[in-house]
Write an enzyme that holds these catalytic residues in place. Structure first.
Site, PDB file in Angstrom:
ATOM      1  N   ASP A 200       0.842  -1.193   0.000  1.00  0.00           N
ATOM      2  CA  ASP A 200       0.000   0.000   0.000  1.00  0.00           C
ATOM      3  C   ASP A 200       0.876   1.240   0.000  1.00  0.00           C
ATOM      4  OD1 ASP A 200      -2.220  -1.601   0.118  1.00  0.00           O
ATOM      5  OD2 ASP A 200      -2.576  -1.308   2.265  1.00  0.00           O
ATOM      6  N   ARG A 201       0.337   2.309  -0.527  1.00  0.00           N
ATOM      7  CA  ARG A 201       1.098   3.561  -0.635  1.00  0.00           C
ATOM      8  C   ARG A 201       1.624   4.031   0.717  1.00  0.00           C
ATOM      9  NH1 ARG A 201      -1.000   9.026  -3.788  1.00  0.00           N
ATOM     10  NH2 ARG A 201       0.866  10.281  -3.441  1.00  0.00           N
TER      11      ARG A 201
END
Length: 375
Positions: A200-201
């Site tokens: 995930d970012r």
């Protein structure tokens, strides 16, 4: 007359190189003015139009037929995927049209997009005018240049990087570039750089990139067979019970009207999911846990923590506002979820490889503050 014959020759030559009449006239008109000035003797410096410098030959050379021989690294993949990777700047629709029209052939024969390449196949690619990219990633950007210092491991087939929080793994909607585009800019001579998995970012930590197609296939197979062990560290709300070692709620992805994606627990329609947990350290109203995702669903660790009443600190989607406020008071300004280590069998040496990624300064400082508060 000789001068005007030269003009006609120049126009004919440029027309053969440029299909755009306007572009050709950019050269012809100034040249005509030069000839007119020379023949009339009107050479006033103030009124003379300067000639446009003609481009170098390599700038006006027409695209050429390309021949590519497939090796073992590229064998096994679909030809459309190979062409998308190889023909940078060519739209996907054009690639399919070229295949359909027979402008791209394999071993002198027409082929279909789903054809899987074989070692020593010879591709013939008709002349294609490739558009120049105008959005190349600049290696002078701090966030790009700093990735070099985040490399934890590298050999001839792999790179393992400690991905910073806040940086996407790849560009996409609303994101101009990610880790993979930045690495390609930093390593322009690398023939291939592809993500083995994703993070995930907002998650930091171990991210594996393949430099060879064979390594990518091997690691994908290990992931499918659950031979890769990825351990995460998460700081969660409250006191996590040492007895809570396994969470198995099924998860379902929902796309909101705003375009935002959220994941919810749905034990009827959701996909089976499993995360295993172990307590590392208890703090006042917080616990540092180790999470091992057996399955790899979107936002799995974050939602499994939330459903058990222990949301991860500073989680913008699934967090607790009061707990996040307390964490921000001690300096935490990002999601406390970190891919701390990854272990797998090296595709070439067939030896076990375990890589650990240290916490960044923000996470380390938060734990230090919590430790002080405990004492």
């Amino acid at each position: 007359m000789t001068a005007f014959c030269l003009l006609r020759f120049a126009k004919s030559f440029l027309n053969s190189c440029y299909s755009d009449t306007f572009a050709c006239n950019l050269f012809i008109i100034p040249l005509y003015c030069r000839i007119w000035h020379s023949n009339t003797g009107f050479n006033s410096p103030k009124s003379e139009i300067n000639c446009v410098k003609l481009p170098a030959m390599n700038e006006i050379t027409k695209p050429q037929v390309r021949f590519i021989t497939i090796d073992s690294e590229d064998a096994g993949q679909r030809i459309d995927n190979f062409l998308l990777k190889t023909l940078k700047g060519v739209p996907k629709s054009m690639i399919y049209r070229l295949l359909r029209k027979g402008e791209i052939r394999v071993n002198k024969k027409r082929t279909k997009p789903e054809y899987k390449l074989v070692d020593e196949d010879v591709l013939r690619i008709a002349p294609i005018r490739v558009s120049e990219k105008t959005n190349e990633v600049s290696t002078s950007l701090n966030v790009v240049a700093s990735l070099e210092s985040q490399i934890l491991y590298e050999d001839e087939i792999l790179i393992i990087i400690n991905k910073p929080s806040g940086m996407a793994v790849h560009g996409g909607s609303g994101v101009s570039f990610g880790v993979i585009e930045a690495l390609r800019a930093l390593r322009p001579k690398e023939r291939m750089l592809e993500l083995v998995h994703r993070l995930d970012r907002d998650t930091s930590g171990c991210l594996v990139i393949a430099k060879k197609r064979s390594a990518l296939r091997n690691l994908h197979e290990q992931l499918r067979n659950k031979k890769v062990q990825k351990f995460y560290h998460a700081l969660v709300k409250g006191r996590w019970s040492p007895k809570l070692t396994r969470v198995t709620e099924s998860l379902k992805k929902n796309d909101l009207k705003s375009g935002e994606r959220v994941v919810v627990v749905d034990n009827i329609n959701g996909k089976e999911s499993e995360t295993r947990y172990k307590v590392i350290q208890h703090y006042n109203n917080a616990t540092l846990v180790r999470a091992f995702p057996v399955t790899g669903r979107t936002h799995q660790i974050r939602v499994h923590c939330q459903v058990k009443g222990h949301p991860i600190a500073c989680d913008p989607k699934y967090g607790n506002e009061d707990f996040d406020g307390n964490m921000k008071d001690i300096g935490l300004n990002r999601l406390f979820l970190h891919a701390a280590s990854i272990e797998f069998t090296h595709p070439r040496t067939e030896q076990k490889l375990k890589i650990e990624a240290p916490l960044d300064k923000n996470l380390s400082k938060a734990l230090t503050q919590l430790t002080v508060a405990n004492n």
